[in-house]
Design a protein around this motif. Sequence first.
Motif, PDB file in Angstrom:
ATOM      1  N   LYS A   2      -5.219 -11.874   1.046  1.00 40.66           N
ATOM      2  CA  LYS A   2      -5.203 -12.595  -0.217  1.00 40.66           C
ATOM      3  C   LYS A   2      -4.576 -13.967  -0.060  1.00 40.66           C
ATOM      4  O   LYS A   2      -3.687 -14.188   0.751  1.00 40.66           O
ATOM      5  CB  LYS A   2      -4.391 -11.813  -1.260  1.00 40.66           C
ATOM      6  CG  LYS A   2      -5.000 -10.491  -1.693  1.00 40.66           C
ATOM      7  CD  LYS A   2      -4.145  -9.861  -2.760  1.00 40.66           C
ATOM      8  CE  LYS A   2      -4.719  -8.545  -3.231  1.00 40.66           C
ATOM      9  NZ  LYS A   2      -3.881  -7.924  -4.276  1.00 40.66           N
ATOM     10  N   GLN A   4      -2.073 -16.704  -0.924  1.00 38.11           N
ATOM     11  CA  GLN A   4      -0.688 -16.615  -1.382  1.00 38.11           C
ATOM     12  C   GLN A   4      -0.281 -17.923  -2.044  1.00 38.11           C
ATOM     13  O   GLN A   4      -0.392 -18.996  -1.441  1.00 38.11           O
ATOM     14  CB  GLN A   4       0.242 -16.328  -0.202  1.00 38.11           C
ATOM     15  CG  GLN A   4       1.725 -16.375  -0.539  1.00 38.11           C
ATOM     16  CD  GLN A   4       2.233 -15.095  -1.175  1.00 38.11           C
ATOM     17  OE1 GLN A   4       1.704 -14.016  -0.915  1.00 38.11           O
ATOM     18  NE2 GLN A   4       3.263 -15.202  -1.991  1.00 38.11           N
ATOM     19  N   ARG A  33      -1.914 -13.518  -4.548  1.00 35.58           N
ATOM     20  CA  ARG A  33      -0.521 -13.078  -4.532  1.00 35.58           C
ATOM     21  C   ARG A  33       0.354 -14.277  -4.868  1.00 35.58           C
ATOM     22  O   ARG A  33      -0.020 -15.425  -4.620  1.00 35.58           O
ATOM     23  CB  ARG A  33      -0.132 -12.537  -3.157  1.00 35.58           C
ATOM     24  CG  ARG A  33      -0.882 -11.291  -2.744  1.00 35.58           C
ATOM     25  CD  ARG A  33      -0.492 -10.857  -1.344  1.00 35.58           C
ATOM     26  NE  ARG A  33       0.936 -10.553  -1.253  1.00 35.58           N
ATOM     27  CZ  ARG A  33       1.562 -10.276  -0.116  1.00 35.58           C
ATOM     28  NH1 ARG A  33       0.888 -10.281   1.027  1.00 35.58           N
ATOM     29  NH2 ARG A  33       2.849  -9.992  -0.121  1.00 35.58           N
ATOM     30  N   GLU A  35       4.811 -15.461  -5.545  1.00 37.11           N
ATOM     31  CA  GLU A  35       6.224 -15.097  -5.633  1.00 37.11           C
ATOM     32  C   GLU A  35       6.679 -15.043  -7.085  1.00 37.11           C
ATOM     33  O   GLU A  35       7.505 -14.210  -7.452  1.00 37.11           O
ATOM     34  CB  GLU A  35       7.081 -16.095  -4.854  1.00 37.11           C
ATOM     35  CG  GLU A  35       6.907 -16.021  -3.352  1.00 37.11           C
ATOM     36  CD  GLU A  35       7.899 -16.920  -2.627  1.00 37.11           C
ATOM     37  OE1 GLU A  35       8.756 -17.529  -3.320  1.00 37.11           O
ATOM     38  OE2 GLU A  35       7.805 -17.022  -1.397  1.00 37.11           O
ATOM     39  N   MET A  69       2.088  -5.791  -9.044  1.00 33.02           N
ATOM     40  CA  MET A  69       2.530  -7.025  -8.405  1.00 33.02           C
ATOM     41  C   MET A  69       4.040  -7.005  -8.180  1.00 33.02           C
ATOM     42  O   MET A  69       4.537  -7.472  -7.154  1.00 33.02           O
ATOM     43  CB  MET A  69       2.137  -8.236  -9.259  1.00 33.02           C
ATOM     44  CG  MET A  69       0.643  -8.475  -9.338  1.00 33.02           C
ATOM     45  SD  MET A  69       0.185  -9.837 -10.455  1.00 33.02           S
ATOM     46  CE  MET A  69       0.786 -11.245  -9.518  1.00 33.02           C
ATOM     47  N   ASN A  72       4.542  -3.917  -5.412  1.00 25.65           N
ATOM     48  CA  ASN A  72       3.947  -4.099  -4.089  1.00 25.65           C
ATOM     49  C   ASN A  72       4.272  -5.438  -3.442  1.00 25.65           C
ATOM     50  O   ASN A  72       4.425  -5.522  -2.223  1.00 25.65           O
ATOM     51  CB  ASN A  72       2.422  -3.944  -4.175  1.00 25.65           C
ATOM     52  CG  ASN A  72       2.004  -2.568  -4.650  1.00 25.65           C
ATOM     53  OD1 ASN A  72       2.770  -1.607  -4.579  1.00 25.65           O
ATOM     54  ND2 ASN A  72       0.777  -2.463  -5.152  1.00 25.65           N
ATOM     55  N   ASP A  73       4.352  -6.488  -4.251  1.00 28.87           N
ATOM     56  CA  ASP A  73       4.542  -7.839  -3.711  1.00 28.87           C
ATOM     57  C   ASP A  73       5.907  -8.428  -4.037  1.00 28.87           C
ATOM     58  O   ASP A  73       6.190  -9.566  -3.650  1.00 28.87           O
ATOM     59  CB  ASP A  73       3.456  -8.773  -4.257  1.00 28.87           C
ATOM     60  CG  ASP A  73       2.056  -8.285  -3.930  1.00 28.87           C
ATOM     61  OD1 ASP A  73       1.882  -7.661  -2.863  1.00 28.87           O
ATOM     62  OD2 ASP A  73       1.142  -8.510  -4.745  1.00 28.87           O
ATOM     63  N   ASP A  74       6.735  -7.676  -4.756  1.00 27.53           N
ATOM     64  CA  ASP A  74       8.061  -8.157  -5.171  1.00 27.53           C
ATOM     65  C   ASP A  74       7.950  -9.452  -5.987  1.00 27.53           C
ATOM     66  O   ASP A  74       8.797 -10.345  -5.897  1.00 27.53           O
ATOM     67  CB  ASP A  74       8.964  -8.378  -3.956  1.00 27.53           C
ATOM     68  CG  ASP A  74      10.444  -8.454  -4.348  1.00 27.53           C
ATOM     69  OD1 ASP A  74      10.832  -7.789  -5.333  1.00 27.53           O
ATOM     70  OD2 ASP A  74      11.199  -9.185  -3.675  1.00 27.53           O
ATOM     71  N   THR A  75       6.882  -9.564  -6.777  1.00 33.86           N
ATOM     72  CA  THR A  75       6.666 -10.743  -7.623  1.00 33.86           C
ATOM     73  C   THR A  75       7.674 -10.763  -8.767  1.00 33.86           C
ATOM     74  O   THR A  75       7.927  -9.743  -9.395  1.00 33.86           O
ATOM     75  CB  THR A  75       5.244 -10.739  -8.206  1.00 33.86           C
ATOM     76  OG1 THR A  75       4.302 -10.735  -7.134  1.00 33.86           O
ATOM     77  CG2 THR A  75       5.006 -11.953  -9.087  1.00 33.86           C
TER      78      THR A  75
END
Length: 285
Positions: A2, A4, A33, A35, A69, A72-75
């Motif tokens: 994906k 980022q 994705r 942050e 999100m 899984n991605d610590d967003t």
Amino acid sequence: MKTQFKTIVISDIHLGTKGSKAKEVVRFLKKYRCENLILNGDIIDGWQLKKSGVWKRKHTRFFNRILKMIDNDDTKVYYLRGNHDDFLDQVLPLKVGNLSILKDMMYESCGKKYYILHGDVFDSITTNLRWVAYLGDIGYTFLLWLNRLINHYRRKKGLPYYSLSQYVKGKVKSAVSYIDKYEKELAIMAKTKGCDGIICGHIHKAESRTIDGIEYLNSGDWVETMSALAEDYEGNWQLIYYNEIDFGNNGVDDSKIVPLHEKESYAAVSFQKPNDDLELPPFRF
């Protein structure tokens, strides 16, 4: 893999209404994705849900996507209240793990500071004459209904999506004048707070322009334009339109992205509340 981004800003999804492009925004968020995800107001349409709105499974899937999100991605997710989801005033401010619910926020990145808010604070009709705002909401709902009929016909003919309401906004002089004044007032607000730019939504018009040295960025909406703002790790902001994304490839077709700024050196991103002692400039419509 994906694409980022450092930060993605979306606004005005209006979940609970027929016009909400919930499936499209979920598909968009599955492709990228980030942050930091900033939900800049009118995500849930409380006004319509009180009247004729209906909450559907696809609307719930949007929040399921947000939770994934985070897990899984610590967003980090920041939900800023808008005028249609003003019921959030009852819980502001609230922070639970990576989810924060706020009225507004400051965003610092790559040596620049942006004030982020939904933008309805500068809408004198919404703020002071609620009944007139509801009346306008009825007319806008009708326009979206008509827009759905037109696009149903266009899909059958193999034609691309067309936004009738955006066309009307661009042709009606009073609407053009309102948008221009709205953008200028927000630029004044950013300058008053000592910011380099301002990021907003509310008027359903994705935009990037410089007003008296202030960067004005509007993420658009997910009812008409289906657009979002995205920032890379060098501080470059981009407008991404859903209808111009190539979902067959990982990433975005660079020819379809609207670059907003030149590259800058990387700096850490930080968040803090705006100074409450700063007064808002007078609203002058």
